[in-house]
Design a protein around this motif. Sequence first.
Motif, short mmCIF file in Angstrom:
data_model
loop_
_atom_site.label_atom_id
_atom_site.label_comp_id
_atom_site.label_asym_id
_atom_site.label_seq_id
_atom_site.Cartn_x
_atom_site.Cartn_y
_atom_site.Cartn_z
N GLU A 161 -26.51 7.61 11.36
CA GLU A 161 -27.34 7.61 10.13
C GLU A 161 -28.93 8.46 10.49
O GLU A 161 -29.17 9.03 9.45
N ARG A 162 -29.39 8.63 11.62
CA ARG A 162 -30.43 9.22 11.90
C ARG A 162 -30.28 10.85 11.53
O ARG A 162 -31.01 11.27 11.01
N ALA A 174 -29.82 11.32 7.91
CA ALA A 174 -31.15 11.25 7.22
C ALA A 174 -31.85 12.58 7.06
O ALA A 174 -32.70 12.82 6.07
N LEU A 221 -30.45 14.32 3.97
CA LEU A 221 -30.66 13.68 2.75
C LEU A 221 -31.50 14.33 2.04
O LEU A 221 -31.50 14.61 0.64
N GLN A 234 -33.09 5.01 -0.77
CA GLN A 234 -32.66 5.80 0.33
C GLN A 234 -31.98 5.01 1.62
O GLN A 234 -30.95 5.23 2.16
N ALA A 235 -33.07 3.96 2.06
CA ALA A 235 -32.37 3.16 3.14
C ALA A 235 -31.12 2.20 2.80
O ALA A 235 -30.49 2.18 3.78
N LEU A 237 -28.06 4.87 2.73
CA LEU A 237 -27.68 5.63 4.15
C LEU A 237 -26.80 4.98 4.86
O LEU A 237 -25.67 6.00 5.14
N LEU A 268 -23.36 6.34 3.17
CA LEU A 268 -23.10 7.85 2.80
C LEU A 268 -22.11 8.65 4.07
O LEU A 268 -22.31 7.99 5.12
#
Length: 284
Positions: free
Chosen positions: A12-13, A16, A19, A33-34, A37, A40
């Motif tokens: 996820e990081r 990000a 994104l 967004q959070a 995420l 995605l």
Amino acid sequence: MPFVPLPGALRERALAKLLPQNGVLAALPEDVQARLLPHLALVDLPAGQQLGQPSGNFARAYFPVAGVVSLIQGTAGGERVSAMVGSEGVVGLPKFMSDPSVIRVAVQSAGYGLALGREQLLEEWARGGTFMRLLMRYNRALAAQKVVLNACRGLHSLDQQLGTLLLMSLDRLGGQEVVLPQDSAAQLLGVPAQELGAAVDRLCQCGAASWRRPGVFAAQDGAALRAVACGCERRVASEYQRLLADGPPPSAPSSAGGAAADASRRVARDAMVARGGSDRPHGG
């Protein structure tokens, strides 16, 4: 390949970092967004791939980070591009927002993007907040692009239309080259290949463009190419600015040259991290 939410905080990081490279996702508030995420996925967008079903149904929405996707309309003479989407936008919106004249959606220039499952998209849409409003505004901007390009077909010469198609592709790719085989360009513009070939020759003769290698078009002189084109790409950009003043920006002009190429390389590095060091993004 089935849609699978990305596992792990590390993935996820990494995602990000990608994104913000898509205009629609970048324009969303941090809380939205959070929420999105974890749902995605990084997906390949290989050239020629059909996205969604001919009926207009999509199992997921695609937010391109690199590459160009074409919305293709059926006409009495065959098919032609009705709109183009790059890192500024999204394809695969809910069917109630789609254009019934678009018969298929295909990847024009290879790239990759972030995919969001239909269920998660509709769930966020149902909240009735920023996400819904932004998608509605983007859909209006996309409709404006279709109107401009449709008018272009009737008002401008084939040379001008080809110049506009190439400029819009180059702008969305953020560089000076675009993979666009001549037969594909003919289909996209809805003209015979022989007629398109003559237009390409004229662009090359005036120094505006060249074919670097089979199927790869290069802008030799951005100013000359814009002089040949009809200016419809600027009208499209103007409509996006008007309709999305606080949303996703239009693509960076291809005249940015080196800066655009540097940005493209940074995004590619982020994508490599997001896919865990493998040599291909996760499949779409």
